[in-house]
Design an enzyme around this catalytic site. Structure first.
Site, PDB file in Angstrom:
ATOM      1  CG  HIS A 202      -6.013  -2.464   0.199  1.00  9.98           C
ATOM      2  ND1 HIS A 202      -5.280  -1.749  -0.726  1.00  9.98           N
ATOM      3  CD2 HIS A 202      -5.443  -2.206   1.399  1.00  9.98           C
ATOM      4  CE1 HIS A 202      -4.324  -1.076  -0.100  1.00  9.98           C
ATOM      5  NE2 HIS A 202      -4.406  -1.337   1.195  1.00  9.98           N
TER       6      HIS A 202
ATOM      7  CB  SER B  49      -0.964  -0.055   1.186  1.00 16.57           C
ATOM      8  OG  SER B  49      -2.019   0.858   1.016  1.00 16.57           O
TER       9      SER B  49
ATOM     10  CG  ASP C 155      -6.998  -2.333  -3.438  1.00 13.46           C
ATOM     11  OD1 ASP C 155      -7.662  -1.562  -2.725  1.00 13.46           O
ATOM     12  OD2 ASP C 155      -5.821  -2.625  -3.208  1.00 13.46           O
TER      13      ASP C 155
END
Length: 702
Positions: free
Chosen positions: A670, A549, A635
């Site tokens: 995600h 991320s 995501d």
């Protein structure tokens, strides 16, 4: 690094130049076409993805599979090892609430949790939600949460079946184990029950996947008839709800990364309008706990960079009535508080090590819970009951598996309730955890937590995995991870760089790694690598960087700025297309992220700053380490096209090194694959790539 011949050629992404000019600066993006124009629909239904984009992503997956085909046996071995360290029928320590104790558990071989309860003082468990059965008809399944009603008769629960983080809420009856007709869709997954157990509050996501509205749902009515309670007017703010410490209130917590504002919902009178605690002031953050007619408020007001604790009367909680209880102490970061009827618990961190401090509210006497290891993780776990002297906390270190304790805050008696079991065996004495300080170019001292086998020879020959994040003020705990042992037992050193942008050394440490000082995060990571080399833990081209991320952005920036230090880079769901994302205010996270990165739409200075480091925009004609980028098609946080564009540009621009690989999970978001064992497959890919990058994957079949 061994580079097997790939049976297929690397995909070449078509170039479709797209140019735009902002603040007089023209930027050309050759791979903007990889962003599907109907991305909102793709989040809900991946089947509608543009065929050309799908074909490209699948070609990249096939290329990655072919190039890493030689690691197939190794990946199976890694999964077997990691699974062998999981207690398959694991369960949580039951949490008491009234006549019951609530728990979560797994069955042997089960992928998903089960939610249940026992009588308060023990007995046979009743299971109300069986994640494996609920997931059986779905390719993806993830619980959003579950919360029993105050009368213990019902269980509100939520799940996401696409990986897009749109959670649907249902209500199940404990007596019959059946769901009612109530269905509340497109939420963030959380609920707060009213005290009469006849309704609950929830947060609905808008069309851009932003949590902006709080609604009240009365049992038995359709969602279309629900009542809007609060709507956040600022698209840059997120809204969430939770119960207050006493359970008397629901708390509407709104904010971005710099400012916050909270409102109280009277759970005994759900029709009453929410009551503002303190009006938002730019740069002022606060959160609260309640006890009787008083609020305890954790805040950075009055330039309390590392936060302080104030009190205010419940009847008049505006900031003018705030009074210091625990004043600001520079260098001691006050992270969180928990409140019971008789005690105040605070978690704070000094010199990157946490401690729990307990205050008797009747006498103001304080005492601390702390540990002696060089690096460790410590967390207060909270509970359902307010009128209690029990504190539950969890402790672990990089060598010590997690331990859960119940601690009587009055008698100071500590009872071990659970020690993380490692079925395949684990002897902490076989490992060493330590910490060094890396000196950054500007003199900052960056803590680096280290794990290795006791028999390691510190001669610089060992491979090393260096993990980092460094954003949003999130500290990276030096906690136990059984999965890491698969690398460490193969001779790896595992290290965590506690870089600026995180709050490992206080909130000022975070502020010194954001916006116009963001590059400090990248330089700290490179400095950590160099310090580990200087201390003979590893050497150049023997280090693999790992981040996800915003930590994936770190990986992309480090690959551009200091790639020569690394044999490989693993970037999971990497936020690498920073400029384009921050310029698109329709994306779910963009407006709320402007305080973190800057707003390049309005500010020329922010535009230039982001352009100067955005990994995608700073790919240059140079050698790069081997890179594995991993993304998720649905995501909503780091969209699939960010790693796709990055890898396409790298492959078209780099002059040597590599290879660079893209792996997109076509059915997840995600968090990657759903299910605790399926997730191991993705970890195994990352670890096999790390071993492959340092030439250690050949012939490793167990």
């Amino acid at each position: 690094m061994t580079k097997p011949t790939s049976p297929i050629a690397a995909p070449v992404a078509p170039v479709h130049p797209h140019s735009f000019t902002t603040h007089g600066i023209t930027v050309t993006d050759n791979y903007a076409w990889l962003k599907d124009a109907k991305w909102q629909e793709v989040l809900r239904d991946p089947a509608v993805l543009d065929p050309e984009i799908r074909q490209y992503l699948e070609a990249e997956n096939a290329y990655s599979d072919s190039l890493l085909g030689s690691t197939a046996a190794l990946r199976k071995t890694l999964v077997k090892e990691m699974r062998g360290r999981i207690k398959e029928d694991d369960s949580s320590v039951p949490a008491k609430d009234g006549p019951w104790s609530y728990l979560r558990k797994f069955r042997e071989g089960g992928q998903h949790e089960m939610y249940g309860r026992t009588p308060r003082d023990g007995g046979e468990a009743t299971i109300i939600l069986d994640g494996d059965k609920l997931a059986a008809d779905h390719k993806y399944f993830k619980f959003g949460g579950a919360r029993h009603s105050p009368d213990h008769a019902l269980e509100a629960w939520s799940a996401d079946i696409a990986g897009s983080e749109y959670f649907s809420i249902r209500v199940r009856d404990w007596a019959t184990s059946t769901d009612s007709a109530d269905l509340v869709e497109e939420t963030d997954g959380g609920v707060v029950w009213t005290l009469d157990s006849k309704a609950f509050f929830y947060v609905k996501l808008d069309d851009n996947h932003r949590p902006m509205q709080v609604w009240l749902h009365r049992l038995g009515q359709k969602q279309a008839d629900d009542r809007l309670i609060y709507e956040e007017p600022d698209a840059g703010w997120f809204t969430h709800i939770h119960e207050s410490s006493s359970g008397r209130f629901g708390v509407i917590a709104g904010g971005d990364h710099e400012t916050s504002e909270q409102r109280l919902l009277d759970l005994a009178h759900p029709e009453a309008p929410p009551r503002l605690v303190a009006a938002r002031e730019e740069g002022v953050q606060y959160s609260l706990a309640d006890r009787g007619d008083e609020l305890f408020i954790l805040t950075n007001a009055d330039n309390a960079i590392d936060f302080k604790l104030v009190t205010a009367p419940l009847a008049a909680p505006a900031r003018t009535n705030w009074r210091d209880l625990i004043p600001h102490r520079e260098g001691i970061y006050l992270i969180d508080i928990d409140l019971t009827a008789g005690h105040l618990v605070r978690v704070e961190r000094a010199n990157a090590l946490p401690a729990i401090i307990i205050r008797d509210l009747a006498t103001s006497e304080e005492h601390a819970i702390a540990f002696d290891e060089a690096a460790y993780s410590l967390d207060a776990m909270g509970g359902y009951e307010f009128d209690t002297t029990n504190l539950r906390f969890a402790y672990s270190s990089m060598t010590t598996p997690s331990e859960v304790y119940d601690y009587d805050m009055t008698t100071r008696e500590r009872v071990l309730r659970k020690r993380q079991a490692i079925p395949s065996g684990h002897n902490p004495a076989d490992y060493v955890t330590t910490r060094i300080m890396a000196k950054a170019d500007d003199g900052a001292e960056v803590p680096v937590s280290i794990l290795h086998r006791k028999d390691l020879k510190r001669d610089g020959a060992a491979p090393l995995l260096l993990y980092g994040y460094g954003s949003y003020g999130m500290a990276m705990p030096a906690s136990f991870s059984a999965n890491r042992l698969s690398l460490v037992d193969r001779g790896f050193v595992y290290a965590i760089a506690h870089i600026r942008g995180g709050a490992d050394k206080g909130w000022g440490w975070y502020l010194d790694g954001k916006r116009d000082r963001k590059t400090n995060s990248f330089d700290d990571f490179a400095a950590s690598a160099r310090a580990l080399i200087a201390e003979n833990y590893s050497s150049e081209q023997r280090i693999v960087g790992h981040g996800g991320s915003a930590g994936g952005m770190l990986m992309g920036a480090v690959a551009n700025r200091a790639g020569d230090l690394f044999a490989g880079i693993v970037a999971e769901v990497p936020f690498v297309d920073v400029l384009n994302t921050m310029l698109d205010d329709t994306l779910p996270l963009t407006p709320p992220e402007w305080p973190e990165w800057g707003n390049p739409i309005e500010s020329e200075a922010d535009f230039k700053t982001i352009l100067s480091y955005s990994p995608y925009d700073n790919v240059t004609a140079q050698d790069y380490p081997a890179i594995l980028a991993m993304g998720g098609l649905t995501d909503p946080r780091v969209t699939y096209w960010e790693p796709a564009k990055w890898i396409a540009r790298l492959r078209a621009t780099m002059t040597g090194g590599g290879p660079v690989l893209l792996r997109t999970n076509m059915g997840a978001g995600h968090g990657g694959a759903s299910g605790r064992f399926n997730r191991l497959d993705e970890i195994a890919i990352a670890y096999a790539f790390a071993l492959w990058a340092v030439g250690m994957s050949e012939g490793d079949e167990g």
